[in-house]
Design a protein around this motif. Structure first.
Motif, PDB file in Angstrom:
ATOM      1  N   TYR A 145       0.832  -1.203   0.000  1.00 29.01           N
ATOM      2  CA  TYR A 145       0.000   0.000   0.000  1.00 29.01           C
ATOM      3  C   TYR A 145       0.869   1.258   0.000  1.00 29.01           C
ATOM      4  N   GLY A 182      -0.872  12.402  -8.863  1.00 32.18           N
ATOM      5  CA  GLY A 182      -1.918  13.385  -8.599  1.00 32.18           C
ATOM      6  C   GLY A 182      -3.314  12.788  -8.589  1.00 32.18           C
ATOM      7  N   VAL A 183      -3.423  11.497  -8.280  1.00 27.99           N
ATOM      8  CA  VAL A 183      -4.729  10.845  -8.182  1.00 27.99           C
ATOM      9  C   VAL A 183      -4.869  10.260  -6.782  1.00 27.99           C
ATOM     10  N   LYS A 184      -6.115  10.003  -6.384  1.00 27.26           N
ATOM     11  CA  LYS A 184      -6.324   9.422  -5.065  1.00 27.26           C
ATOM     12  C   LYS A 184      -7.432   8.383  -5.125  1.00 27.26           C
ATOM     13  N   LEU A 185      -7.387   7.455  -4.186  1.00 26.45           N
ATOM     14  CA  LEU A 185      -8.431   6.464  -4.038  1.00 26.45           C
ATOM     15  C   LEU A 185      -9.539   7.072  -3.188  1.00 26.45           C
ATOM     16  N   THR A 186     -10.766   6.761  -3.531  1.00 20.07           N
ATOM     17  CA  THR A 186     -11.881   7.225  -2.705  1.00 20.07           C
ATOM     18  C   THR A 186     -12.764   6.033  -2.364  1.00 20.07           C
ATOM     19  N   MET A 198       0.621   7.042  -6.475  1.00 14.77           N
ATOM     20  CA  MET A 198      -0.606   7.788  -6.736  1.00 14.77           C
ATOM     21  C   MET A 198      -0.468   9.256  -6.347  1.00 14.77           C
ATOM     22  N   ASP A 199       0.259   9.538  -5.281  1.00 13.02           N
ATOM     23  CA  ASP A 199       0.506  10.927  -4.903  1.00 13.02           C
ATOM     24  C   ASP A 199       1.276  11.656  -6.004  1.00 13.02           C
ATOM     25  N   ARG A 250       0.469   4.264  -2.596  1.00 12.40           N
ATOM     26  CA  ARG A 250       0.210   5.629  -2.137  1.00 12.40           C
ATOM     27  C   ARG A 250       1.241   6.616  -2.684  1.00 12.40           C
ATOM     28  N   LYS A 251       2.507   6.252  -2.641  1.00 10.53           N
ATOM     29  CA  LYS A 251       3.560   7.134  -3.152  1.00 10.53           C
ATOM     30  C   LYS A 251       3.372   7.400  -4.649  1.00 10.53           C
TER      31      LYS A 251
END
Length: 94
Positions: free
Chosen positions: A73, A84-88, A80-81, A77-78
């Motif tokens: 994870y 410039g996207v994020k999980l919701t 995706m950061d 996370r790194k």
């Protein structure tokens, strides 16, 4: 007639396309699909640059985004950061 292999990264040319591609991959119950999609996005943006900005080695990032890897994870996370996207999270009825 000659065919060339399909490369999704060639079509990930906007923030919207990337977000939709990753969201579609997350909808599939197979986690390998999401790992492959994340790899396609990293390739589209430049694997070496993504690795550098995420504080990872390029080789390590390639390995992490290979099907069958045990992607952590923290790595997701790194990456995706940097992308410039994020999980919701949403309810299943959305």
């Amino acid at each position: 007639m000659r065919f060339t292999p399909f490369d999704a990264s060639e079509f990930l040319d906007s923030e919207e396309a990337i977000a939709e591609y990753l969201a579609a991959a997350l909808d599939d119950p197979d986690p390998e699909l999401f790992i492959a999609a994340l790899g396609d996005v990293a390739k589209a943006r430049g694997m070496a640059q993504i690795a550098r900005e995420a504080g990872l080695g390029r080789e390590s990032l390639y390995k992490a985004l290979t099907p069958g890897s045990k992607l952590r994870y923290e790595t997701v996370r790194k990456v995706m950061d940097v992308l410039g996207v994020k999980l919701t999270v949403a309810t299943g009825s959305s």
